[in-house]
Enzyme design. Structure first.
Site, PDB file in Angstrom:
ATOM      1  N   LYS A 131      -5.448   5.593 -10.447  1.00 11.88           N
ATOM      2  CA  LYS A 131      -5.250   6.109  -9.090  1.00 11.88           C
ATOM      3  C   LYS A 131      -5.031   7.630  -9.124  1.00 11.88           C
ATOM      4  CE  LYS A 131      -3.389   1.658  -7.599  1.00 11.88           C
ATOM      5  NZ  LYS A 131      -2.269   0.911  -6.990  1.00 11.88           N
ATOM      6  N   TYR A 173      -8.653  -2.312   0.193  1.00 13.46           N
ATOM      7  CA  TYR A 173      -7.309  -2.814   0.474  1.00 13.46           C
ATOM      8  C   TYR A 173      -7.272  -3.666   1.746  1.00 13.46           C
ATOM      9  CZ  TYR A 173      -5.069  -0.211  -3.318  1.00 13.46           C
ATOM     10  OH  TYR A 173      -4.658   0.239  -4.551  1.00 13.46           O
ATOM     11  N   PHE A 223       2.724  -0.730   5.081  1.00 14.91           N
ATOM     12  CA  PHE A 223       2.416   0.388   4.180  1.00 14.91           C
ATOM     13  C   PHE A 223       0.919   0.698   4.101  1.00 14.91           C
ATOM     14  CE2 PHE A 223       2.932  -3.546   1.672  1.00 14.91           C
ATOM     15  CZ  PHE A 223       1.697  -3.635   1.038  1.00 14.91           C
ATOM     16  N   ARG A 247      -4.002  -7.146 -16.274  1.00 18.30           N
ATOM     17  CA  ARG A 247      -2.849  -7.161 -15.351  1.00 18.30           C
ATOM     18  C   ARG A 247      -1.539  -7.170 -16.144  1.00 18.30           C
ATOM     19  NH1 ARG A 247      -3.228  -6.675  -9.640  1.00 18.30           N
ATOM     20  NH2 ARG A 247      -1.573  -8.199  -9.446  1.00 18.30           N
ATOM     21  N   THR A 276       3.717  -4.735 -10.147  1.00 19.95           N
ATOM     22  CA  THR A 276       3.316  -3.773  -9.112  1.00 19.95           C
ATOM     23  C   THR A 276       4.348  -2.661  -8.926  1.00 19.95           C
ATOM     24  OG1 THR A 276       2.185  -5.563  -7.955  1.00 19.95           O
ATOM     25  CG2 THR A 276       2.638  -3.576  -6.677  1.00 19.95           C
ATOM     26  N   ARG A 308       2.544   0.688 -16.181  1.00 16.76           N
ATOM     27  CA  ARG A 308       3.446   1.089 -15.091  1.00 16.76           C
ATOM     28  C   ARG A 308       4.886   1.220 -15.577  1.00 16.76           C
ATOM     29  NH1 ARG A 308       0.646  -3.253 -11.042  1.00 16.76           N
ATOM     30  NH2 ARG A 308      -0.912  -1.895 -10.075  1.00 16.76           N
ATOM     31  N   ASN A 366       1.534   3.738  -8.207  1.00 19.15           N
ATOM     32  CA  ASN A 366       1.765   2.989  -9.443  1.00 19.15           C
ATOM     33  C   ASN A 366       0.642   3.108 -10.473  1.00 19.15           C
ATOM     34  OD1 ASN A 366      -0.057   1.336  -8.192  1.00 19.15           O
ATOM     35  ND2 ASN A 366       1.313  -0.423  -7.965  1.00 19.15           N
ATOM     36  N   HIS A 408      -4.897   0.430 -10.758  1.00 18.24           N
ATOM     37  CA  HIS A 408      -5.232  -0.802 -10.053  1.00 18.24           C
ATOM     38  C   HIS A 408      -6.031  -1.700 -10.992  1.00 18.24           C
ATOM     39  CE1 HIS A 408      -6.915  -3.648  -7.204  1.00 18.24           C
ATOM     40  NE2 HIS A 408      -8.063  -3.451  -7.824  1.00 18.24           N
ATOM     41  N   GLU A 446     -14.787  -6.181  -6.041  1.00 16.85           N
ATOM     42  CA  GLU A 446     -14.428  -4.778  -6.270  1.00 16.85           C
ATOM     43  C   GLU A 446     -15.476  -4.064  -7.126  1.00 16.85           C
ATOM     44  OE1 GLU A 446     -10.436  -5.210  -7.759  1.00 16.85           O
ATOM     45  OE2 GLU A 446      -9.654  -5.754  -5.778  1.00 16.85           O
TER      46      GLU A 446
HETATM   47  P1  ABT Z   1      -3.052  -2.738  -6.723  1.00 16.77           P
HETATM   48  O1  ABT Z   1      -3.570  -2.736  -8.097  1.00 16.77           O
HETATM   49  O2  ABT Z   1      -2.965  -1.354  -6.142  1.00 16.77           O
HETATM   50  O3  ABT Z   1      -3.781  -3.700  -5.818  1.00 16.77           O
HETATM   51  O4  ABT Z   1      -1.559  -3.227  -6.881  1.00 16.77           O
HETATM   52  P2  ABT Z   1      -1.081  -4.705  -7.159  1.00 16.77           P
HETATM   53  O5  ABT Z   1      -2.224  -5.662  -7.075  1.00 16.77           O
HETATM   54  O6  ABT Z   1      -0.247  -4.731  -8.376  1.00 16.77           O
HETATM   55  O7  ABT Z   1      -0.111  -4.941  -5.951  1.00 16.77           O
HETATM   56  P3  ABT Z   1      -0.456  -5.179  -4.449  1.00 16.77           P
HETATM   57  B1  ABT Z   1       0.540  -6.223  -3.828  1.00 16.77           B
HETATM   58  O8  ABT Z   1      -1.900  -5.574  -4.268  1.00 16.77           O
HETATM   59  O9  ABT Z   1      -0.191  -3.786  -3.787  1.00 16.77           O
HETATM   60  C1  ABT Z   1      -1.234  -2.971  -3.312  1.00 16.77           C
HETATM   61  C2  ABT Z   1      -0.738  -1.575  -3.138  1.00 16.77           C
HETATM   62  O10 ABT Z   1       0.251  -1.533  -2.142  1.00 16.77           O
HETATM   63  C3  ABT Z   1       1.367  -0.818  -2.605  1.00 16.77           C
HETATM   64  N1  ABT Z   1       2.566  -1.419  -2.038  1.00 16.77           N
HETATM   65  C4  ABT Z   1       2.770  -2.748  -2.203  1.00 16.77           C
HETATM   66  C5  ABT Z   1       3.474  -0.614  -1.364  1.00 16.77           C
HETATM   67  O11 ABT Z   1       3.252   0.589  -1.225  1.00 16.77           O
HETATM   68  N2  ABT Z   1       4.591  -1.189  -0.853  1.00 16.77           N
HETATM   69  C6  ABT Z   1       4.854  -2.519  -1.007  1.00 16.77           C
HETATM   70  O12 ABT Z   1       5.880  -3.008  -0.534  1.00 16.77           O
HETATM   71  C7  ABT Z   1       3.902  -3.353  -1.714  1.00 16.77           C
HETATM   72  C8  ABT Z   1       4.119  -4.828  -1.917  1.00 16.77           C
HETATM   73  C9  ABT Z   1       1.338  -0.908  -4.085  1.00 16.77           C
HETATM   74  C10 ABT Z   1      -0.113  -0.965  -4.394  1.00 16.77           C
HETATM   75  N3  ABT Z   1      -0.646   0.354  -4.592  1.00 16.77           N
HETATM   76  N4  ABT Z   1      -0.581   1.434  -4.698  1.00 16.77           N
HETATM   77  N5  ABT Z   1      -0.789   2.562  -4.849  1.00 16.77           N
HETATM   78 MG    MG Z   2      -3.703  -5.784  -5.602  1.00 15.49          MG
END
Ligand code: ABT
Ligand code: MG
Length: 148
Positions: A9, A49, A57, A85, A91, A102, A112, A115, A126
């Site tokens: 990212k 997304y 968010f 993963r 996450t 991470r 984070n 992805h 994707e």
């Molecule tokens: P991605 O790899 O970015 O999809 O992350 P991951 O699959 O581990 O986690 P998910 B649940 O898909 O989160 C997507 C993005 O949303 C952000 N996020 C998530 C927040 O900002 N606040 C929150 O409360 C949650 C649950 C984290 C992930 N990305 N970024 N950047």
């Molecule tokens: Mg995700």
């Protein structure tokens, strides 16, 4: 062979973590099949997304992922979707175990570092969203003619 979509990212690119992260997947034994540095359009970010479009968010997430270049990759290997993963960690970087990407480099859930596709269905979706077919290479390293 199983393929997954991984993406460093904008925070990971800005912090010069591309090499470090690519090295981890190479050393694990996975093979890089495609990679490019790119800017993500708003439209692509909203598609990528899509599952989060009703979350509070979502706006910040799209702003962040379009804020600077990302490094998009296709990796290949046995069970690569789930293993990548695991190597990424949870996450929320504050809950991610030390030794994961991470866990070692991240601080906040909204930024984070990396992805990774979370299922075979997301991986296929994707990869198609980010790569043209001719940008994904299929090759073996069996014929190591440059190693003496
Ligand atoms: P991605 O790899 O970015 O999809 O992350 P991951 O699959 O581990 O986690 P998910 B649940 O898909 O989160 C997507 C993005 O949303 C952000 N996020 C998530 C927040 O900002 N606040 C929150 O409360 C949650 C649950 C984290 C992930 N990305 N970024 N950047
Ligand atoms: Mg995700």
């Amino acid at each position: 062979m199983e393929k997954t979509f991984l993406m460093i990212k904008p925070d990971g690119v800005q912090r010069n973590l591309i090499g470090e992260i690519v090295t981890r997947f190479e050393k694990k034994g996975f093979q890089l099949s495609g990679a490019k540095l790119m800017n993500i359009s708003n439209e692509k970010a909203e598609k990528h997304y899509g599952e989060h479009k009703d979350k509070p968010f979502f706006g910040e997430l799209v702003d962040f992922i379009t804020s600077g270049p990302v490094f998009a990759m296709v990796w290949e290997g046995e069970n690569v979707i789930a293993t990548a993963r695991q190597m990424m960690g949870k996450t929320n970087p504050q809950e991610a175990a030390p030794g994961t990407i991470r866990g070692d480099y991240g601080l906040t859930v909204g930024k984070n570092i990396i992805h990774g596709s979370d299922s075979p269905e997301s991986a296929e979706r994707e990869i198609q969203l980010f790569f043209e077919n001719d940008e994904i290479l299929s090759f073996t390293k069996d014929n190591q003619k440059w190693i003496y």
